[in-house]
Scaffold this motif. Structure first.
Motif, PDB file in Angstrom:
ATOM      1  N   GLU A 126     -10.668 -15.335  -7.062  1.00 59.95           N
ATOM      2  CA  GLU A 126     -10.375 -14.039  -6.455  1.00 59.95           C
ATOM      3  C   GLU A 126      -9.403 -14.208  -5.289  1.00 59.95           C
ATOM      4  O   GLU A 126      -9.396 -15.247  -4.603  1.00 59.95           O
ATOM      5  N   ARG A 127      -8.605 -13.172  -5.074  1.00 61.65           N
ATOM      6  CA  ARG A 127      -7.698 -13.142  -3.921  1.00 61.65           C
ATOM      7  C   ARG A 127      -7.942 -11.846  -3.165  1.00 61.65           C
ATOM      8  O   ARG A 127      -8.337 -10.831  -3.753  1.00 61.65           O
ATOM      9  N   PRO A 128      -7.743 -11.867  -1.861  1.00 61.44           N
ATOM     10  CA  PRO A 128      -8.134 -10.712  -1.042  1.00 61.44           C
ATOM     11  C   PRO A 128      -7.224  -9.504  -1.255  1.00 61.44           C
ATOM     12  O   PRO A 128      -6.033  -9.627  -1.552  1.00 61.44           O
ATOM     13  N   LEU A 129      -7.836  -8.351  -1.060  1.00 59.90           N
ATOM     14  CA  LEU A 129      -7.102  -7.081  -1.104  1.00 59.90           C
ATOM     15  C   LEU A 129      -6.390  -6.872   0.231  1.00 59.90           C
ATOM     16  O   LEU A 129      -6.985  -7.038   1.296  1.00 59.90           O
ATOM     17  N   ARG A 130      -5.127  -6.510   0.171  1.00 57.87           N
ATOM     18  CA  ARG A 130      -4.350  -6.217   1.381  1.00 57.87           C
ATOM     19  C   ARG A 130      -3.754  -4.825   1.206  1.00 57.87           C
ATOM     20  O   ARG A 130      -3.091  -4.546   0.206  1.00 57.87           O
ATOM     21  N   LYS A 131      -4.000  -3.950   2.178  1.00 59.09           N
ATOM     22  CA  LYS A 131      -3.507  -2.576   2.103  1.00 59.09           C
ATOM     23  C   LYS A 131      -3.003  -2.098   3.458  1.00 59.09           C
ATOM     24  O   LYS A 131      -3.520  -2.504   4.509  1.00 59.09           O
ATOM     25  N   ASN A 132      -1.996  -1.227   3.407  1.00 60.48           N
ATOM     26  CA  ASN A 132      -1.652  -0.459   4.602  1.00 60.48           C
ATOM     27  C   ASN A 132      -2.170   0.966   4.418  1.00 60.48           C
ATOM     28  O   ASN A 132      -2.465   1.371   3.282  1.00 60.48           O
ATOM     29  N   PHE A 133      -2.263   1.712   5.517  1.00 60.03           N
ATOM     30  CA  PHE A 133      -2.834   3.066   5.474  1.00 60.03           C
ATOM     31  C   PHE A 133      -1.940   4.013   6.265  1.00 60.03           C
ATOM     32  O   PHE A 133      -1.426   3.682   7.335  1.00 60.03           O
ATOM     33  N   LYS A 134      -1.806   5.237   5.713  1.00 55.93           N
ATOM     34  CA  LYS A 134      -0.940   6.210   6.371  1.00 55.93           C
ATOM     35  C   LYS A 134      -1.317   7.607   5.888  1.00 55.93           C
ATOM     36  O   LYS A 134      -1.481   7.825   4.681  1.00 55.93           O
ATOM     37  N   ALA A 135      -1.453   8.537   6.805  1.00 58.67           N
ATOM     38  CA  ALA A 135      -1.848   9.914   6.456  1.00 58.67           C
ATOM     39  C   ALA A 135      -0.597  10.755   6.214  1.00 58.67           C
ATOM     40  O   ALA A 135      -0.273  11.652   6.998  1.00 58.67           O
ATOM     41  N   THR A 136       0.121  10.462   5.129  1.00 58.03           N
ATOM     42  CA  THR A 136       1.308  11.239   4.769  1.00 58.03           C
ATOM     43  C   THR A 136       0.938  12.312   3.756  1.00 58.03           C
ATOM     44  O   THR A 136      -0.123  12.265   3.124  1.00 58.03           O
ATOM     45  N   GLU A 137       1.843  13.274   3.575  1.00 60.51           N
ATOM     46  CA  GLU A 137       1.573  14.406   2.681  1.00 60.51           C
ATOM     47  C   GLU A 137       1.272  13.943   1.259  1.00 60.51           C
ATOM     48  O   GLU A 137       0.314  14.402   0.632  1.00 60.51           O
ATOM     49  N   ASP A 138       2.100  13.039   0.748  1.00 54.54           N
ATOM     50  CA  ASP A 138       1.905  12.624  -0.641  1.00 54.54           C
ATOM     51  C   ASP A 138       0.610  11.843  -0.823  1.00 54.54           C
ATOM     52  O   ASP A 138      -0.069  11.956  -1.841  1.00 54.54           O
ATOM     53  N   ARG A 139       0.226  11.030   0.170  1.00 54.21           N
ATOM     54  CA  ARG A 139      -1.020  10.278   0.045  1.00 54.21           C
ATOM     55  C   ARG A 139      -2.227  11.213   0.185  1.00 54.21           C
ATOM     56  O   ARG A 139      -3.216  11.044  -0.529  1.00 54.21           O
ATOM     57  N   ILE A 140      -2.134  12.172   1.105  1.00 54.93           N
ATOM     58  CA  ILE A 140      -3.250  13.125   1.266  1.00 54.93           C
ATOM     59  C   ILE A 140      -3.464  13.901  -0.032  1.00 54.93           C
ATOM     60  O   ILE A 140      -4.600  14.179  -0.437  1.00 54.93           O
ATOM     61  N   GLY A 195     -14.893   6.625   1.163  1.00 54.41           N
ATOM     62  CA  GLY A 195     -14.195   5.662   0.307  1.00 54.41           C
ATOM     63  C   GLY A 195     -13.009   6.289  -0.396  1.00 54.41           C
ATOM     64  O   GLY A 195     -11.953   5.652  -0.553  1.00 54.41           O
ATOM     65  N   ASN A 196     -13.172   7.549  -0.809  1.00 57.09           N
ATOM     66  CA  ASN A 196     -12.057   8.262  -1.445  1.00 57.09           C
ATOM     67  C   ASN A 196     -10.866   8.387  -0.508  1.00 57.09           C
ATOM     68  O   ASN A 196      -9.707   8.278  -0.925  1.00 57.09           O
ATOM     69  N   ILE A 197     -11.151   8.620   0.778  1.00 56.14           N
ATOM     70  CA  ILE A 197     -10.069   8.758   1.757  1.00 56.14           C
ATOM     71  C   ILE A 197      -9.295   7.454   1.888  1.00 56.14           C
ATOM     72  O   ILE A 197      -8.054   7.439   1.891  1.00 56.14           O
ATOM     73  N   PHE A 198     -10.035   6.340   1.966  1.00 54.72           N
ATOM     74  CA  PHE A 198      -9.360   5.041   2.067  1.00 54.72           C
ATOM     75  C   PHE A 198      -8.545   4.743   0.806  1.00 54.72           C
ATOM     76  O   PHE A 198      -7.450   4.179   0.872  1.00 54.72           O
ATOM     77  N   ASN A 199      -9.102   5.108  -0.376  1.00 51.79           N
ATOM     78  CA  ASN A 199      -8.368   4.877  -1.625  1.00 51.79           C
ATOM     79  C   ASN A 199      -7.066   5.677  -1.653  1.00 51.79           C
ATOM     80  O   ASN A 199      -6.011   5.170  -2.052  1.00 51.79           O
ATOM     81  N   ALA A 200      -7.153   6.959  -1.245  1.00 52.97           N
ATOM     82  CA  ALA A 200      -5.992   7.840  -1.335  1.00 52.97           C
ATOM     83  C   ALA A 200      -4.912   7.490  -0.307  1.00 52.97           C
ATOM     84  O   ALA A 200      -3.714   7.523  -0.613  1.00 52.97           O
ATOM     85  N   LEU A 201      -5.324   7.149   0.909  1.00 59.19           N
ATOM     86  CA  LEU A 201      -4.347   6.924   1.970  1.00 59.19           C
ATOM     87  C   LEU A 201      -3.891   5.468   2.067  1.00 59.19           C
ATOM     88  O   LEU A 201      -3.012   5.147   2.880  1.00 59.19           O
ATOM     89  N   GLY A 202      -4.484   4.616   1.239  1.00 57.92           N
ATOM     90  CA  GLY A 202      -4.109   3.209   1.271  1.00 57.92           C
ATOM     91  C   GLY A 202      -3.189   2.830   0.114  1.00 57.92           C
ATOM     92  O   GLY A 202      -3.295   3.363  -0.986  1.00 57.92           O
TER      93      GLY A 202
END
Length: 674
Positions: free
Chosen positions: A481-495, A559-566
């Motif tokens: 396994e390798r670690p998950l790496r994500k950035n997060f941003k509350a932009t219109e398209d991600r929301i 969790g849904n918020i992190f999935n959508a904005l990440g």
């Protein structure tokens, strides 16, 4: 060989007589039973008069069983025909040939009538008669060319004739003749391999039982018997086989009778599917040989096979089920279910397959079993003695390379815990044929067969033979396994993407829930659109926003918020769970195949971690049998062991070839434009 070709061509020429009234796919329904009948007629010809006289003398005095015995004695064979007709004398009364032919057929002994019934021959006679073809076909089969008396055509040649005709029929229909028979020299090789270690131990009056679960015309059985008899004629052999094709089954049974086997031997050739309905469920055998159909599905037997597999090792298929598109390893498991204990002499198997059973499938992540688990079962039981790669273009219906498996549950001490690999695919092991037969361009001479046997017998490391420990073919399939790496941003398209998430969508089932959805969206739109490379920092900002709005959110919605904005970002920080453990990136999951003689953790530290330092071993993936990390599998890749490196051509030579081709193109263009 000249007689073989002459008879095969002449008999196949019968198709020219019947082609206007019979479909091409029906030719064999006429020609094969007539060939069997002609062979029977020739065998019985010397005793015809005596059999008829015996029948006339005793038919009213003896019961059926006693009468059959005296008629067999008169015929000097395990079958008879007491009719006043022979195929030749049927021609004397052309106007009554259909009626007389049926009477002739019904005068065979009961066992032989059963054989002929498998051809559905009586309806064929009626169809021939209807089209005024019966007389012509009988006349053709009584020509001197088709003198099939055993003094002229021995059993081996007769088998070759049958098989050549089957090949031609199936080739004309673009079908697979490999399902029916094996080139004679391959049969010879397999028979030799099966009996090789025992040839000095055969004893007078010893009973040896030989089995083939897909026996075709019976060639492997009879050839093995003949090879044993050549060594010691006082050994008694009992032959057993099963064949799914009714016509091929009929040929095999009739051949047993013609060879002089008694009725019980012929009755040991059963019909039907071995996979769905094993005809010998409680039998064990000394020698077993088979050439199963390659790449043929077993869907028609699926229900029965899966039902038996549920019994585990209480049935035949406890080691696993191969892909439904290829049943080769089902036949091999059937044979291995019939081995006798070493203290009773053990059993030996010669089995031929294409390459796929050697390496198809990995150990399943789930606990279901497949080709890999079957190989593991065979190798860990130390049953595989040798594996021999044969030349390509050796079979009639395919150009592929094939492999002979030699198995025993009573290995000699020097072979224990090892497997011998023999590469017999090189040109020193085959000879080009004068005339190709379908895809078959190569054959093995008797000397070449003996060269292969000698390699097997010596069991040494040479250019064409290698000895390997059984464990060398095994490995552990380990999940990395390798670690998950994500950035997060509350932009219109991600929301906007949160509307596709399940838990968020489920809120819409009530007015209160829909209001909560709107509140969540408003909250996210109110957050800054800064890009966060660390989930922890973003989580703090999100928690502040939730607290300000007074929302009470379930864990799943969070969790849904992190999935959508990440979004995945290889430059971001590792995403960690509430306990600080790294989350895995499912798209980066990989597998390592660790040799059995290597410690998994040591291998990981040496071969994996230096290149992916944040990776880790998924310790949930363990082998169900030994509990160790990863799942154990086995494969045998011949190319890995017999690979010969060929250095590339010098660059100068390649450039010269390119220039030459370029000039040819220029010359062609100039020629066209003149």
């Amino acid at each position: 060989m000249s007689e073989f070709n002459e008879i095969s061509n002449f008999v196949y020429g019968t198709a020219d007589l019947i082609r206007d009234k019979f479909k091409r796919g029906d030719y064999e329904e006429v020609i094969l039973p007539f060939l069997v009948l002609r062979r029977l007629d020739c065998v019985l010809e010397p005793t015809n008069d005596e059999v008829r006289e015996t029948y006339e003398q005793y038919s009213d005095e003896l019961n059926d069983q006693a009468l059959q015995e005296v008629l067999k004695e008169a015929a000097d064979a395990p079958f008879y025909n007491y009719s006043e007709y022979t195929l030749e004398t049927l021609l004397d009364e052309p106007s009554d040939i259909e009626r007389n032919f049926k009477e002739y057929m019904r005068s065979f002994s009961p066992e032989m009538q059963d054989v002929l019934d498998n051809f559905g021959f009586e309806s064929t006679i009626e169809e021939l008669s209807k089209h005024d073809l019966l007389y012509q076909v009988v006349k053709r089969f009584t020509q001197p060319t088709v003198d099939l008396h055993p003094d002229r055509i021995d059993n081996g040649t007769m088998g070759d004739i049958f098989e050549e005709l089957i090949r031609r029929f199936n080739e004309s229909l673009d079908e697979n003749p490999g399902e029916h028979f094996t080139p004679r020299e391959v049969v010879d090789l397999m028979a030799e391999l099966a009996i090789e270690p025992d040839r000095d131990d055969f004893e007078e009056n010893e009973i040896l039982q030989i089995y083939d679960p897909c026996c075709g015309t019976g060639g492997m059985l009879t050839e093995t018997e003949e090879r044993i008899k050549d060594i010691n004629e006082d050994v008694e052999t009992w032959l057993f086989g099963q064949e799914v094709n009714p016509q091929t089954h009929a040929i095999a049974k009739s051949d047993m009778f013609i060879k002089g086997e008694d009725a019980s031997a012929a009755n040991n050739i059963e019909d039907g599917s071995t996979l769905a309905d094993d005809a010998f469920p409680d039998k064990q055998f000394d020698y077993m040989l088979a050439n199963p159909p390659y790449g043929k599905d077993w869907k028609s037997d699926k229900e029965e096979v899966e039902k038996e597999a549920e019994q585990g090792f209480g049935g035949r298929f406890g080691a696993g089920l191969p892909s439904k598109t290829d049943g080769q390893l089902l036949f091999l498991q059937t044979m291995l279910s019939k081995i006798q204990e070493p203290e009773d002499g053990g059993s030996r198997i010669a089995y031929i397959t294409n390459a796929s059973p050697l390496f198809t499938a990995d150990p399943n992540v789930s606990d279901s079993k497949n080709e890999c688990s079957i190989r593991r079962w065979i190798l860990e039981n130390d049953w595989l003695e040798a594996l021999i790669r044969l030349p390509d273009e050796l079979f009639y219906n395919t150009k592929i390379t094939t492999y002979v498996w030699v198995l025993s549950n009573d290995k000699p001490e020097e072979r224990e815990e090892t497997v011998q690999l023999i590469d017999a695919s090189g040109e020193e092991f085959w000879t080009l044929m004068d005339d190709n037969k379908g895809d078959k361009r190569k054959e093995l001479t008797e000397d070449q067969i003996q060269d292969i046997i000698e390699l097997y017998r010596e069991n040494e490391d040479t250019e064409n033979s290698q000895i390997h420990p059984v464990t060398e073919f095994g490995y552990r399939k380990v999940r990395i396994e390798r670690p998950l790496r994500k950035n997060f941003k509350a932009t219109e398209d991600r929301i906007e993407q949160i509307k596709e998430e399940r838990a968020f969508g489920n809120l819409s089932g009530s007015e209160e829930g829909e209001e909560k959805q709107e509140a969540i969206l408003d909250m996210l739109h109110g957050m800054d659109d800064k890009l966060y490379k660390d989930k922890k920092e973003f989580e703090e900002k999100l928690d502040e926003a939730i607290e300000e709005t007074g929302l009470n959110l379930k864990k799943s919605v969070r969790g849904n918020i992190f999935n959508a904005l990440g979004e995945k970002d290889p430059d971001a920080e590792i995403v960690r769970d509430s306990k600080g453990r790294p989350e895995r990136d499912t798209n980066l999951t990989d597998y390592e195949y660790v040799p059995l003689d290597k410690d998994v953790r040591d291998y990981f530290e040496e071969e994996v971690q230096p290149y992916v330092p944040h990776a880790w071993i998924n310790e949930d993936m363990t082998d169900p049998q030994d509990g160790g990390l990863g799942k154990i599998g086995y494969e045998i890749n011949f190319n890995r062991y017999f690979y010969e490196y060929e250095s590339p051509r010098p660059l100068g030579e390649i450039e010269e070839d390119i220039e030459e081709v370029e000039q040819q193109v220029v010359d062609m263009i100039q020629e066209v434009t003149k």
